[in-house]
Design a protein around this motif. Structure first.
Motif, PDB file in Angstrom:
ATOM      1  N   THR A  17      -9.513  -9.586   1.376  1.00  0.00           N
ATOM      2  CA  THR A  17     -10.443  -9.237  -0.466  1.00  0.00           C
ATOM      3  C   THR A  17     -11.668  -8.519   0.290  1.00  0.00           C
ATOM      4  N   LEU A  18     -11.782  -8.872   2.161  1.00  0.00           N
ATOM      5  CA  LEU A  18     -13.686  -8.507   2.412  1.00  0.00           C
ATOM      6  C   LEU A  18     -13.074  -7.189   2.411  1.00  0.00           C
ATOM      7  N   THR A  19     -11.693  -5.820   2.397  1.00  0.00           N
ATOM      8  CA  THR A  19     -11.964  -4.655   3.602  1.00  0.00           C
ATOM      9  C   THR A  19     -12.588  -3.856   2.349  1.00  0.00           C
ATOM     10  N   PRO A  20     -12.945  -2.656   2.423  1.00  0.00           N
ATOM     11  CA  PRO A  20     -13.744  -1.814   1.739  1.00  0.00           C
ATOM     12  C   PRO A  20     -12.823  -1.879   0.436  1.00  0.00           C
ATOM     13  N   GLU A  21     -13.226  -0.591  -0.513  1.00  0.00           N
ATOM     14  CA  GLU A  21     -12.561  -0.923  -1.869  1.00  0.00           C
ATOM     15  C   GLU A  21     -12.211   0.455  -1.492  1.00  0.00           C
ATOM     16  N   ASP A  22     -11.536  -0.297  -1.343  1.00  0.00           N
ATOM     17  CA  ASP A  22      -9.393   0.784  -1.149  1.00  0.00           C
ATOM     18  C   ASP A  22      -8.590  -0.804  -1.840  1.00  0.00           C
ATOM     19  N   VAL A  23      -7.437   0.056  -2.529  1.00  0.00           N
ATOM     20  CA  VAL A  23      -6.211  -1.496  -2.353  1.00  0.00           C
ATOM     21  C   VAL A  23      -5.639  -1.466  -1.297  1.00  0.00           C
ATOM     22  N   SER A  24      -5.095  -2.898  -1.238  1.00  0.00           N
ATOM     23  CA  SER A  24      -4.925  -3.328   0.565  1.00  0.00           C
ATOM     24  C   SER A  24      -3.545  -3.985  -0.057  1.00  0.00           C
ATOM     25  N   ARG A  25      -1.955  -4.156   0.295  1.00  0.00           N
ATOM     26  CA  ARG A  25      -1.258  -4.381   0.156  1.00  0.00           C
ATOM     27  C   ARG A  25      -0.179  -4.939   1.390  1.00  0.00           C
ATOM     28  N   ILE A  26       0.842  -5.861   1.025  1.00  0.00           N
ATOM     29  CA  ILE A  26       0.731  -7.374   2.187  1.00  0.00           C
ATOM     30  C   ILE A  26       2.728  -7.227   1.415  1.00  0.00           C
ATOM     31  N   ARG A  27       3.552  -7.792   2.402  1.00  0.00           N
ATOM     32  CA  ARG A  27       4.812  -7.834   2.053  1.00  0.00           C
ATOM     33  C   ARG A  27       4.702  -9.536   2.838  1.00  0.00           C
ATOM     34  N   ILE A  48     -12.147 -12.340  -7.769  1.00  0.00           N
ATOM     35  CA  ILE A  48     -10.367 -11.533  -6.786  1.00  0.00           C
ATOM     36  C   ILE A  48      -9.808 -11.249  -7.624  1.00  0.00           C
ATOM     37  N   GLU A  49      -8.457 -11.316  -7.997  1.00  0.00           N
ATOM     38  CA  GLU A  49      -6.939 -11.131  -8.511  1.00  0.00           C
ATOM     39  C   GLU A  49      -6.212 -10.743  -7.729  1.00  0.00           C
ATOM     40  N   PHE A  50      -5.276 -11.136  -6.841  1.00  0.00           N
ATOM     41  CA  PHE A  50      -3.972 -10.442  -6.434  1.00  0.00           C
ATOM     42  C   PHE A  50      -3.094  -9.850  -7.502  1.00  0.00           C
ATOM     43  N   LYS A  51      -2.145  -8.859  -6.815  1.00  0.00           N
ATOM     44  CA  LYS A  51      -0.296  -8.903  -7.967  1.00  0.00           C
ATOM     45  C   LYS A  51      -0.313  -8.753  -7.233  1.00  0.00           C
ATOM     46  N   ILE A  52       0.814  -9.781  -8.008  1.00  0.00           N
ATOM     47  CA  ILE A  52       2.362 -10.164  -7.287  1.00  0.00           C
ATOM     48  C   ILE A  52       3.630 -10.086  -7.609  1.00  0.00           C
ATOM     49  N   THR A  53       4.241  -8.796  -7.101  1.00  0.00           N
ATOM     50  CA  THR A  53       5.325  -8.533  -7.271  1.00  0.00           C
ATOM     51  C   THR A  53       6.171  -9.294  -6.798  1.00  0.00           C
ATOM     52  N   PRO A  54       7.032  -9.964  -7.259  1.00  0.00           N
ATOM     53  CA  PRO A  54       8.792  -9.991  -6.184  1.00  0.00           C
ATOM     54  C   PRO A  54       9.457  -9.731  -6.408  1.00  0.00           C
ATOM     55  N   GLU A  55      10.429 -10.114  -5.701  1.00  0.00           N
ATOM     56  CA  GLU A  55      11.203  -8.760  -4.959  1.00  0.00           C
ATOM     57  C   GLU A  55      12.429  -9.862  -4.515  1.00  0.00           C
ATOM     58  N   VAL A  56      13.463  -9.916  -5.544  1.00  0.00           N
ATOM     59  CA  VAL A  56      14.845 -10.840  -5.406  1.00  0.00           C
ATOM     60  C   VAL A  56      15.504 -10.121  -4.720  1.00  0.00           C
ATOM     61  N   GLU A  57      15.563  -9.051  -3.504  1.00  0.00           N
ATOM     62  CA  GLU A  57      17.040  -9.059  -3.362  1.00  0.00           C
ATOM     63  C   GLU A  57      16.752  -8.627  -1.985  1.00  0.00           C
TER      64      GLU A  57
END
Length: 78
Positions: A17-27, A48-57
């Protein structure tokens, strides 16, 4: 790559959340109830909202957000 313990998920999301204005991703693996509450607090405090993408496999969740670009204004600049 790395590994984040369930108890440290909320800290990683705060740093994202506190990083520079760039996209951060984590699994992440299983999301704890504490992490869900942290996401709610981050929404209230930083709008701030997070995009959450579940990965079933892989039984994981990919989360991404755009950092707020927070800067410490009290810090002396050189």
């Amino acid at each position: 790559g790395g590994c984040i313990d369930t108890s440290c998920q909320s800290i990683a999301l705060l740093w994202m959340t506190l990083t520079p204005e760039d996209v951060s991703r984590i699994r992440l693996g299983t999301i704890s109830q504490y992490t869900i509450e942290t996401l709610r607090l981050l929404k209230q405090a930083f709008d701030i909202e997070f995009k959450i993408t579940p990965e079933v496999e892989t039984s994981t969740v990919m989360m991404s957000c755009l950092g707020t670009g927070y800067r410490n204004m009290a810090r002396a600049s050189t």
